[in-house]
Design a protein around this motif. Sequence first.
Motif, mmCIF file in Angstrom:
data_model
loop_
_atom_site.group_PDB
_atom_site.id
_atom_site.type_symbol
_atom_site.label_atom_id
_atom_site.label_comp_id
_atom_site.label_asym_id
_atom_site.label_seq_id
_atom_site.Cartn_x
_atom_site.Cartn_y
_atom_site.Cartn_z
ATOM 1 N N UNK A 4 18.087 31.774 34.132
ATOM 2 C CA UNK A 4 19.247 30.705 34.215
ATOM 3 C C UNK A 4 20.021 30.961 35.216
ATOM 4 N N UNK A 5 20.236 30.006 36.256
ATOM 5 C CA UNK A 5 21.137 30.150 37.406
ATOM 6 C C UNK A 5 22.608 29.464 36.757
ATOM 7 N N UNK A 6 23.806 30.106 37.131
ATOM 8 C CA UNK A 6 25.166 29.477 36.632
ATOM 9 C C UNK A 6 25.581 29.213 37.870
ATOM 10 N N UNK A 7 26.172 28.088 38.376
ATOM 11 C CA UNK A 7 26.850 27.734 39.555
ATOM 12 C C UNK A 7 27.969 26.761 39.162
ATOM 13 N N UNK A 8 28.915 26.455 40.149
ATOM 14 C CA UNK A 8 30.126 25.909 40.135
ATOM 15 C C UNK A 8 31.344 26.551 40.900
ATOM 16 N N UNK A 9 32.538 25.730 40.940
ATOM 17 C CA UNK A 9 33.516 26.136 41.952
ATOM 18 C C UNK A 9 34.131 27.278 41.217
ATOM 19 N N UNK A 10 34.629 28.281 42.363
ATOM 20 C CA UNK A 10 35.520 29.517 41.992
ATOM 21 C C UNK A 10 36.358 29.077 40.850
ATOM 22 N N UNK A 11 36.513 29.985 40.032
ATOM 23 C CA UNK A 11 37.557 29.589 38.994
ATOM 24 C C UNK A 11 37.222 28.757 37.666
ATOM 25 N N UNK A 12 35.825 28.636 37.733
ATOM 26 C CA UNK A 12 35.255 27.748 36.756
ATOM 27 C C UNK A 12 34.931 28.320 35.394
ATOM 28 N N UNK A 13 34.812 29.743 35.480
ATOM 29 C CA UNK A 13 34.792 30.536 34.210
ATOM 30 C C UNK A 13 33.268 31.217 34.111
ATOM 31 N N UNK A 14 32.608 31.244 35.294
ATOM 32 C CA UNK A 14 31.326 31.664 35.161
ATOM 33 C C UNK A 14 31.444 33.314 34.941
ATOM 34 N N UNK A 15 32.077 33.860 35.561
ATOM 35 C CA UNK A 15 31.926 35.473 35.374
ATOM 36 C C UNK A 15 32.584 35.815 34.272
ATOM 37 N N UNK A 16 33.855 35.055 33.775
ATOM 38 C CA UNK A 16 34.308 35.237 32.498
ATOM 39 C C UNK A 16 33.119 35.193 31.534
ATOM 40 N N UNK A 17 32.248 34.131 31.411
ATOM 41 C CA UNK A 17 31.271 33.931 30.376
ATOM 42 C C UNK A 17 30.543 35.223 30.375
ATOM 43 N N UNK A 18 30.219 35.563 31.424
ATOM 44 C CA UNK A 18 29.088 36.751 31.557
ATOM 45 C C UNK A 18 29.941 37.968 30.847
ATOM 46 N N UNK A 38 43.942 28.634 29.489
ATOM 47 C CA UNK A 38 42.315 28.637 28.818
ATOM 48 C C UNK A 38 41.484 28.721 29.893
ATOM 49 N N UNK A 39 40.591 29.712 30.185
ATOM 50 C CA UNK A 39 39.541 29.846 31.014
ATOM 51 C C UNK A 39 38.120 29.686 30.631
ATOM 52 N N UNK A 40 38.004 29.435 29.296
ATOM 53 C CA UNK A 40 36.423 28.978 28.661
ATOM 54 C C UNK A 40 36.910 28.037 27.394
ATOM 55 N N UNK A 41 36.044 26.904 27.543
ATOM 56 C CA UNK A 41 36.540 25.872 26.510
ATOM 57 C C UNK A 41 35.236 25.431 25.701
ATOM 58 N N UNK A 42 35.092 25.871 24.468
ATOM 59 C CA UNK A 42 33.960 25.501 23.749
ATOM 60 C C UNK A 42 32.560 25.328 24.613
ATOM 61 N N UNK A 43 32.260 26.574 24.892
ATOM 62 C CA UNK A 43 30.918 26.849 25.486
ATOM 63 C C UNK A 43 29.634 27.282 24.542
#
Length: 255
Positions: free
Chosen positions: A39-53, A24-29
């Motif tokens: 909107x700037x989206x930040x966070x550690x690598x592998x947190x799901x940011x690119x997948x959300x886009x 599971x890479x995204x959970x209830x966004x």
Amino acid sequence: MKKASPSGSMLKVTGVGKAFGTLTVLNDINLEVGEGEVVAMIGPSGSGKSTLLRCINQLEPPTSGSITLAGITIDAGIVATRRQLTELRRTAGMVFQSFNLFPHMSVLRNVSLPQQRVLGRSRVEADERSMSLLSRVGLASKASEYPVRCSGGQQQRIAIARALALDPEIMLFDEPTSALDPELGLEVLNVMRELADGGMTMIVVTHEMHFAETVSDRVVVMADGRIVEEGPSREVMRNPHSQRARLFLNAVKNR
């Protein structure tokens, strides 16, 4: 300069999840972006940011939830029609980490061809629009060159012009400066600042913390496939409330 409050909702992400098999890479966004908001989206690598886009523009269809973009709603589990996908991807311009330019086409053709294919513009109309956008990003003189003759920063600016050529209502940036050295990255960030100042709705996945604080209206912090904090940019960047956001930002600042 920060803009006034957004006038209406451009994007609504509701309960979106994404799984690849048992991972599971995204959970209830849940996320809403207003018209004209950055909107700037930040966070550690592998947190799901690119997948959300990629879920937003359906390059990766979500496993659960729904996405409404500029009045188009696509629910997980229901196959989107070709017409829906075409309209959604025209509405949401996407700029990737890698530039994805056609190496065998000139800079001008890279920007013009999608307009002819997606919008049905004539070659003359498309070229006119392309030259206007290349001038806007400072690259009109490169129109007849091939991408290989352009620097990485120039290629990314060409990619931005190509996305803008389809007259999108929102721009999605997936770490657009991560493959560039600082000087070339600055060229790209300057173009993005101009877009923000001009009122373009934008979601920017980025590791550029100064950009996140000074250009965006709101910062979203992701970790472990979830949104762990969001709020006004300066407040989140300087005084995060969640422990996970504090850990990430302290790690970035002390690097």
